[in-house]
Design a protein around this motif. Structure first.
Motif, short mmCIF file in Angstrom:
data_model
loop_
_atom_site.label_atom_id
_atom_site.label_comp_id
_atom_site.label_asym_id
_atom_site.label_seq_id
_atom_site.Cartn_x
_atom_site.Cartn_y
_atom_site.Cartn_z
N THR A 14 0.77 -1.22 -0.09
CA THR A 14 0.03 -0.03 0.10
C THR A 14 0.89 1.31 -0.07
OG1 THR A 14 0.01 0.08 2.46
CG2 THR A 14 -1.80 -1.18 1.30
N GLN A 15 2.21 1.16 -0.30
CA GLN A 15 3.08 2.32 -0.36
C GLN A 15 2.58 3.34 -1.09
OE1 GLN A 15 7.18 1.47 -1.03
NE2 GLN A 15 7.54 2.59 0.54
N ALA A 16 2.46 4.50 -0.56
CA ALA A 16 2.33 5.84 -1.41
C ALA A 16 3.61 6.02 -2.68
CB ALA A 16 2.19 6.96 -0.86
N PRO A 17 3.03 6.33 -4.05
CA PRO A 17 4.29 6.22 -4.98
C PRO A 17 5.32 7.38 -4.65
CG PRO A 17 2.13 7.33 -5.64
CD PRO A 17 1.84 6.49 -4.24
N GLU A 18 5.14 8.18 -3.78
CA GLU A 18 6.04 9.18 -3.64
C GLU A 18 7.15 8.72 -2.70
OE1 GLU A 18 2.91 10.37 -2.13
OE2 GLU A 18 2.34 10.54 -4.23
N ILE A 19 6.77 7.80 -1.83
CA ILE A 19 7.99 7.19 -0.88
C ILE A 19 8.63 6.08 -1.58
CG2 ILE A 19 7.99 6.03 1.42
CD1 ILE A 19 5.11 7.13 2.18
N ASP A 20 10.05 6.75 -1.60
CA ASP A 20 10.84 5.56 -2.24
C ASP A 20 11.74 4.66 -1.62
OD1 ASP A 20 12.40 7.55 -0.90
OD2 ASP A 20 13.72 8.02 -2.82
N SER A 21 11.38 4.63 -0.09
CA SER A 21 12.16 3.55 0.39
C SER A 21 11.42 3.45 1.92
CB SER A 21 13.71 4.18 0.69
OG SER A 21 13.60 5.17 1.75
N LYS A 22 11.69 2.19 2.45
CA LYS A 22 11.07 2.00 3.78
C LYS A 22 11.64 2.93 4.75
CE LYS A 22 14.05 -1.90 4.67
NZ LYS A 22 14.08 -3.41 4.93
N TYR A 23 12.95 3.30 4.71
CA TYR A 23 13.37 4.31 5.71
C TYR A 23 12.81 5.50 5.76
CZ TYR A 23 16.98 0.47 5.23
OH TYR A 23 17.59 -0.50 5.39
N ARG A 24 12.44 6.26 4.48
CA ARG A 24 11.80 7.44 4.45
C ARG A 24 10.40 7.24 5.10
NH1 ARG A 24 13.23 11.35 1.18
NH2 ARG A 24 14.37 10.06 0.03
N MET A 25 9.37 6.13 4.76
CA MET A 25 8.56 5.95 5.46
C MET A 25 8.35 5.96 7.24
SD MET A 25 5.84 2.69 4.98
CE MET A 25 7.04 1.90 5.66
N ILE A 26 9.71 5.34 7.43
CA ILE A 26 9.54 5.03 8.99
C ILE A 26 9.91 6.60 9.43
CG2 ILE A 26 11.03 4.36 11.03
CD1 ILE A 26 9.10 2.21 9.64
N ILE A 27 10.85 7.65 8.92
CA ILE A 27 11.03 8.94 9.20
C ILE A 27 9.70 9.70 9.50
CG2 ILE A 27 12.31 10.82 8.77
CD1 ILE A 27 14.38 8.93 9.50
N LEU A 28 8.92 9.65 8.30
CA LEU A 28 7.84 10.27 8.31
C LEU A 28 6.75 10.03 9.13
CD1 LEU A 28 7.17 10.14 4.26
CD2 LEU A 28 7.52 12.09 5.74
N ALA A 29 6.73 8.72 9.47
CA ALA A 29 5.49 8.13 10.59
C ALA A 29 6.24 8.58 11.81
CB ALA A 29 5.59 6.53 10.25
N ALA A 30 7.38 8.60 12.24
CA ALA A 30 8.14 8.93 13.48
C ALA A 30 7.88 10.57 13.60
CB ALA A 30 9.51 8.78 13.53
N LYS A 31 7.81 11.41 12.78
CA LYS A 31 7.55 12.75 12.91
C LYS A 31 6.15 12.96 13.07
CE LYS A 31 11.75 14.55 10.36
NZ LYS A 31 12.13 15.60 9.46
N ARG A 32 5.23 12.19 12.23
CA ARG A 32 3.96 12.23 12.24
C ARG A 32 3.36 11.79 13.73
NH1 ARG A 32 -0.46 14.94 12.01
NH2 ARG A 32 -2.38 13.68 11.74
N SER A 33 4.18 10.72 14.30
CA SER A 33 3.74 10.22 15.61
C SER A 33 4.00 11.38 16.58
CB SER A 33 4.48 8.97 15.93
OG SER A 33 4.21 8.52 17.26
N LYS A 34 4.97 12.05 16.51
CA LYS A 34 5.07 13.13 17.61
C LYS A 34 4.34 14.49 17.41
CE LYS A 34 10.05 12.84 17.61
NZ LYS A 34 11.61 13.64 17.22
N GLN A 35 3.71 14.61 16.21
CA GLN A 35 2.69 15.45 15.93
C GLN A 35 1.17 14.90 16.91
OE1 GLN A 35 2.29 15.93 11.89
NE2 GLN A 35 3.97 17.44 11.67
N LEU A 36 1.28 13.76 16.64
CA LEU A 36 0.02 13.05 17.37
C LEU A 36 0.02 13.23 18.77
CD1 LEU A 36 -0.66 9.99 14.76
CD2 LEU A 36 -2.11 12.24 15.15
N GLN A 37 1.23 12.78 19.14
CA GLN A 37 1.46 12.83 20.61
C GLN A 37 1.32 14.39 21.18
OE1 GLN A 37 5.36 11.36 21.13
NE2 GLN A 37 4.82 9.30 21.06
N ARG A 38 1.65 15.36 20.42
CA ARG A 38 1.40 16.60 20.72
C ARG A 38 0.00 17.34 20.71
NH1 ARG A 38 7.20 18.44 18.09
NH2 ARG A 38 8.39 17.51 19.87
N GLY A 39 -1.01 16.52 20.28
CA GLY A 39 -2.32 16.82 20.20
C GLY A 39 -2.81 16.86 18.75
N ALA A 40 -2.27 16.45 17.69
CA ALA A 40 -2.78 16.60 16.22
C ALA A 40 -3.96 15.49 16.39
CB ALA A 40 -1.74 16.44 15.30
#
Length: 76
Positions: A14-40
């Motif tokens: 199900t990977q979005a076409p813009e994400i070219d590696s699993k490492y980029r996906m993990i970095i994005l998810a980590a940053k988004r997780s921080k946003q969610l922890q802060r109340g997003a």
């Protein structure tokens, strides 16, 4: 099957076409997780009480709900 193996299989399918590696996906998810922890609020329809922020963030990235840009000049 571990969570990493499961997320790897789901990511490949199900990977979005813009994400070219699993490492980029993990970095994005980590940053988004921080946003969610802060109340997003989650960008997908999911019960936030039953799922951890990391799982919600990873699912959002895999569904293409997280916008991002790639800097090629070597700086973040």
């Amino acid at each position: 099957m571990s969570l990493m193996e499961e997320s790897g299989k789901v990511a490949e399918e199900t990977q979005a076409p813009e994400i070219d590696s699993k490492y980029r996906m993990i970095i994005l998810a980590a940053k988004r997780s921080k946003q969610l922890q802060r109340g997003a609020r989650p960008r997908i329809d999911i019960d936030a009480l039953k799922h951890k922020n990391t799982r919600i963030a990873l699912e959002e990235v895999m569904r293409g709900r997280v916008n991002f840009t790639v800097n090629t000049d070597g700086q973040e």
